[in-house]
Design an enzyme around this catalytic site. Structure first.
Site, mmCIF file in Angstrom:
data_model
loop_
_atom_site.group_PDB
_atom_site.id
_atom_site.type_symbol
_atom_site.label_atom_id
_atom_site.label_comp_id
_atom_site.label_asym_id
_atom_site.label_seq_id
_atom_site.Cartn_x
_atom_site.Cartn_y
_atom_site.Cartn_z
ATOM 1 N N LYS A 26 -41.894 8.666 26.484
ATOM 2 C CA LYS A 26 -42.797 8.996 27.610
ATOM 3 C C LYS A 26 -44.138 9.626 27.092
ATOM 4 O O LYS A 26 -45.029 9.416 27.767
ATOM 5 C CB LYS A 26 -41.920 9.827 28.494
ATOM 6 N N ARG A 96 -40.305 16.753 32.858
ATOM 7 C CA ARG A 96 -39.196 15.493 32.593
ATOM 8 C C ARG A 96 -38.924 15.438 31.240
ATOM 9 O O ARG A 96 -39.701 15.882 30.042
ATOM 10 C CB ARG A 96 -40.007 14.206 32.849
ATOM 11 N N GLY A 105 -32.418 7.439 33.261
ATOM 12 C CA GLY A 105 -31.561 8.263 34.436
ATOM 13 C C GLY A 105 -30.648 8.900 33.664
ATOM 14 O O GLY A 105 -29.834 9.808 34.229
ATOM 15 N N MET A 107 -31.257 11.765 31.556
ATOM 16 C CA MET A 107 -31.315 13.261 31.353
ATOM 17 C C MET A 107 -32.247 13.527 32.506
ATOM 18 O O MET A 107 -32.687 12.924 33.663
ATOM 19 C CB MET A 107 -32.021 13.416 30.104
ATOM 20 N N ARG A 352 -43.083 2.066 29.622
ATOM 21 C CA ARG A 352 -42.315 1.667 28.694
ATOM 22 C C ARG A 352 -42.038 0.530 28.674
ATOM 23 O O ARG A 352 -42.225 -0.162 29.643
ATOM 24 C CB ARG A 352 -41.117 2.833 28.819
ATOM 25 N N HIS A 468 -31.040 2.688 40.059
ATOM 26 C CA HIS A 468 -30.389 2.925 39.168
ATOM 27 C C HIS A 468 -29.567 2.181 38.546
ATOM 28 O O HIS A 468 -29.352 1.600 37.492
ATOM 29 C CB HIS A 468 -29.691 4.533 39.079
ATOM 30 N N SER A 777 -15.448 -15.069 -0.792
ATOM 31 C CA SER A 777 -15.563 -14.807 0.413
ATOM 32 C C SER A 777 -15.136 -13.527 0.609
ATOM 33 O O SER A 777 -13.881 -13.319 0.494
ATOM 34 C CB SER A 777 -14.781 -15.721 1.385
ATOM 35 N N CYS A 844 -16.344 -13.191 5.921
ATOM 36 C CA CYS A 844 -15.253 -14.029 6.770
ATOM 37 C C CYS A 844 -14.802 -13.027 7.759
ATOM 38 O O CYS A 844 -13.941 -13.432 8.485
ATOM 39 C CB CYS A 844 -14.569 -15.049 6.295
ATOM 40 N N TYR A 864 -23.990 -16.552 3.030
ATOM 41 C CA TYR A 864 -23.743 -17.015 4.258
ATOM 42 C C TYR A 864 -22.973 -15.905 5.152
ATOM 43 O O TYR A 864 -22.122 -15.190 4.183
ATOM 44 C CB TYR A 864 -22.992 -18.309 4.534
#
Length: 893
Positions: A26, A96, A105, A107, A352, A468, A777, A844, A864
């Site tokens: 902010k 704020r 919402g 804090m 924001r 909210h 693997s 995996c 992978y």
């Protein structure tokens, strides 16, 4: 001397957007908007470093802070032309929070700070509106009383509601100045009654109380929960923003609102938002009054009869539209903005990066890339991989019959069915038992965050598209219907009623957050279409990534799903899952109960054609892509009969009596089967089962190659190898069987034999194991268990406590433990490739679908990752972002 306070406003600022780690999101964006010349009320930001100091030093402040705040306050007084605490011309401020990561919402905020019994007269005189002055004072007492003094909000709300009932009015705006003055007196009495002392009148005491409350709110339960859900470190802290008040509640030429520069539900390039005339900011987000739409188009789309801002304040709307364009072009992303209109003049209070659904995120990223605002790499970076989960699951079938109970606003898209619950705590409890729940509230508040996360969907009776409930649901990917005004919710009775229909707690409903419909019962679903923006972005991701993405798939259905989601092969096919079918389990049990090798081979001969057909179907679906097949891994006792009926069935097929069957089951019982007679150890003591499986693989591969002419790439994986000799013996057997089958079939099948690396000893001896293994693997599920000495099935009872205490940052079964398990992976990879250049490496375990773990796999140099079919797109995107993380990022401003 350390600088703890940074000023902003009037076209200049000491900070900028890039300083959000220090100034919070902010504060950094208020500074940036000031530097852009946008109309930002002046103020100052107390840095996040003060928050860190506050918690590290027994909730005290740096000694220079008070002086720096006093200096900033004096500069603010000069800019505004008013004095803090002055009875004739008072400066009022908002206080704020502002963490570096957006936490809507979570804090605390205090508005109208500086009002007291003396300054209220000055505000009334300066504004010429006594009603406005007392309305502002009652808001301040209520917010300060709740946030700073700890007075429960319901004490204030009950008094206000009772006052309106006594007066016969429904809206706050209907109260007169004298009536608000009485409410103020009542609110002060509430504070005195609850705390045993009067409401503080000293503005300096008020200011430092609010600053302390904002820093304190960093560690409130809802903020802690939000940080845990969104992986925000506790040591980041929050900044505090002190800003000159502008008032949206001074009359009908004043307003307050929230807007998004694009539609956060769909991503469409349209101005989207809501406002309220004669109101302050919390009225919009709290859903206390039903807000009006900014645009005429939005009003028509949502069938609202209330006038749009574009109609009633056309000049201010024009200014706001210009700000929208400026901010989006500057930040090159969709913005969530808060604004106030005071006596016809627009003021910007916040910008924001806006929370959005996965579908909206895709559309915005693709549209911005195609328009040249960002490049394709930046578009790929923009999408949160986990958010794709929203797009990969079924949606409501439009052809299915449905009974619509009520309609609200389509606040967050998607559909969900579940049992109705009316409290966040019950939502969390029931969800913990595996129930799908819909959280139904009159309106949600930040205290409901844990229940919203646990619920499949959220339904509210009050609130708008920027309430909210709507904002948090969109950020979480939860469907939400807000502002369903026909609902009458009775928390005490546990019911919601719409005209003649009453739904009780525990009864099932369905909500559609894309249409705003609320339906009785459960409505059937259909599979999603993965095309358009999704396909475009995934193609860009595939171009960017260097790691392959395979799927864990044990059945033809899994294999088809994996291919549909873009898997490049199968990284784990668990053959034991095929043995539990009804027509096979008896033969498996016969094999286990056989007295000798001949008896085992006889039973396995029944399984061979079935196992071969399994592989035929999977090879056909994968069309030449690699398929890694893990030979039997679990201990044999898992397949044995548990009930008398199952044992009786075996009596007929084996000729053994029940006592012999029970005796055999007892003989196979192990105190710790996870570390017992399983994996390759089964084949060392009884090779017949691996012989059958290897033969099935080679015969299936040969058959499919003959049938289709396509190549087949089986990779035969031997589990739980700890010693090279185990692998030597079993590879020799597999090679022998492969040669036999290929000779019989007259087809040469290309194949590899490798192993899972899932034991610390295998890691340490990876160099010599790689002399025999043609691929590794990493089986990170078992590697995590054996590294930590933890049972995955039992650790859930205390891992949460470990995370809460800060011993573990993440559950190591969800995200790879880099320091321990990760170090083992690095050692195994390095030693294996030192012996065998170009050794194929994959993963995996469940970690193969976790974005943070995929990033680590990229660092280790794996070829992978493999994950469940539904996580394949998530892994493709995460792998692309992991590759791009090593490339320079475009600047955002």
């Amino acid at each position: 001397m350390t600088k703890w306070v940074y000023g902003f406003g009037e076209g200049k600022a000491e900070g900028k957007a890039e300083m959000k780690n220090l100034l919070g999101g902010k504060g950094a964006n208020l500074a940036e908007m000031s530097n852009l010349g946008l109309p930002v009320p002046p103020g100052f930001t107390i840095t996040t470093e003060v928050c860190t100091y506050f918690y590290a030093n027994g909730k005290t402040y740096p000694k220079e802070l008070r002086e720096q705040v006093e200096t900033a306050l004096r500069q603010l007084e000069q800019r505004i032309g008013a004095k803090f605490g002055d009875a004739g011309n008072p400066l009022l401020v908002s206080v704020r929070s502002g963490a570096r990561a957006s936490m809507p919402g979570m804090m605390d905020t205090v508005l109208n700070l500086g009002l007291n019994d003396a300054t209220i007269a000055g505000l009334a005189r300066r504004s010429g509106d006594q009603r406005f002055a007392f309305d502002s004072y009652r808001r301040f007492i209520q917010m300060y009383g709740q946030v700073v003094l700890g007075v429960d909000h319901h004490h204030f709300e009950d008094l206000l509601e009772n006052t309106k009932l006594d007066l016969g009015v429904t809206l706050d705006t209907e109260l007169t100045a004298e009536q608000w003055e009485e409410v103020v007196a009542g609110f002060k009495d509430v504070v005195r009654r609850e705390l045993g002392k009067p409401f503080p009148q000293d503005p300096q005491e008020q200011l430092w109380g609010a600053i302390g409350a904002v820093f304190g709110s960093w560690m409130n339960q809802r903020a802690i929960t939000y940080r845990r859900l969104h992986d925000i470190p506790a040591d980041w802290g929050t900044a505090v923003n002190v800003q000159a008040m502008v008032f949206g509640n001074m009359g009908d030429d004043c307003a307050t609102g929230v807007a998004f520069t694009r539609n956060p539900s769909t991503g469409a390039d349209e101005f989207y938002g809501e406002y309220l005339v004669n109101a302050q900011g919390e009225d919009v987000v709290a859903g206390i009054r039903t807000p009006q739409h900014l645009t005429i188009a939005g009003k028509k789309t949502n069938k609202s009869t209330l006038p749009a801002m574009e109609e009633v304040m056309p000049e201010v709307f024009g200014d706001l539209a210009k700000v929208r364009e400026t901010l989006e072009q500057h930040y090159r992303d969709m913005q969530d903005i808060e604004f106030t209109v005071q006596q016809g003049k627009l003021y910007m209070l916040q910008t924001r990066t806006g929370k959005r659904t996965a579908a909206a995120a895709l559309k915005i990223a693709v549209d911005m890339a195609q328009s040249g605002l960002i490049d394709q790499r930046e578009a790929v970076r923009r999408i949160e991989p986990e958010s794709l989960d929203q797009l990969l699951h079924p949606t409501l079938d439009p052809k299915a019959p449905k009974t619509v109970l009520a309609r609200g606003l389509p606040a967050s898209p998607g559909a969900a069915s579940g049992v109705v619950v009316f409290s966040a705590d019950e939502a969390e409890t029931r969800a913990g038992r595996g129930e799908a729940v819909i959280l139904v509230r009159i309106e949600t508040s930040p205290e409901d965050i844990h229940g919203m996360h646990a619920a499949k969907g959220i339904l509210t009776a009050r609130g708008g598209m920027t309430s909210h409930a709507a904002v948090v649901a969109r950020g979480m990917g939860r469907p939400c219907v807000a502002g369903a005004g026909d609902l009458r919710i009775d928390y005490r009775a546990g019911t919601m009623t719409v005209r003649e229909h009453t739904v009780k707690v525990g009864e099932r409903i369905t909500i559609n957050g894309s249409t705003g419909e609320v339906m009785l019962g459960e409505v059937p679903t259909i599979q999603p279409e993965l095309s358009g923006d999704f396909a475009t972005l995934m193609a860009w991701a595939d171009e960017a990534r260097s790691m392959g993405v395979r799927a864990n798939a044990d059945t033809p259905t899994d294999a088809k799903t994996a291919r549909r989601f873009g898997a490049e092969g199968i990284g784990l096919c668990r053959t034991e899952h095929m043995f539990f079918d009804e027509d096979r389990i008896v033969a498996v049990r016969e094999m286990i109960l056989a007295d000798d090798a001949e008896g085992r081979r006889k039973a396995l001969a029944k399984l061979l054609p079935m196992q071969r057909q399994d592989f035929v179907e999977i090879f056909r679906i994968m069309k030449g892509l690699p398929v890694t097949i893990r030979l039997l891994d679990p201990p044999l006792h898992e397949f044995l009969p548990k009930t008398d009926a199952e044992m009786a069935q075996l009596v007929g097929t084996t000729g053994k009596d029940i006592s012999a069957i029970r005796h055999r089951a007892q003989a196979l019982h192990e105190a710790n089967p996870m570390l017992g007679h399983r994996g390759c150890r089964l084949a060392i003591t009884g090779p017949e089962i691996y012989e059958m499986q290897a033969r099935a693989i080679f015969e299936a591969a040969a058959a499919v190659m003959k049938e289709t002419g396509d190549g087949v790439e089986p990779e035969i994986m031997i589990p739980l190898v700890a010693i090279k000799k185990e692998l030597d013996i079993l590879k020799e057997m597999i090679d022998r069987l492969g040669a036999e089958v290929m000779k019989e079939a007259g087809v040469k099948v290309p194949y590899l034999v490798g192993t899972m690396i899932e034991l610390p000893r295998a890691v340490l001896r990876a160099g010599e194991i790689a002399e025999t293994a043609e691929f590794f693997s990493f089986g990170t599920n078992d590697l995590t268990q054996t590294c930590f000495g933890l049972s995955r099935d039992d650790a859930g009872s205390f891992l949460g406590a470990y995370q809460k205490a800060g011993i573990l940052e993440h559950d190591p079964f969800i995200t790879i433990d880099r320091d321990g398990v990760g170090e083992l992976m690095k050692i195994g990879a390095e030693r294996g490739r030192r012996t065998r250049k170009g050794l194929k490496l994959g993963i995996c375990g469940e970690h193969g679908g976790d974005p943070a773990s995929i990033r680590f796999c990229q660092e280790v140099g794996l070829d992978y990752v493999s994950c469940s079919p539904y996580r394949v797109p998530i892994a493709r995107l995460a792998a692309a972002q992991a590759a791009l993380s090593r490339q320079p990022v475009e600047t955002t401003a």
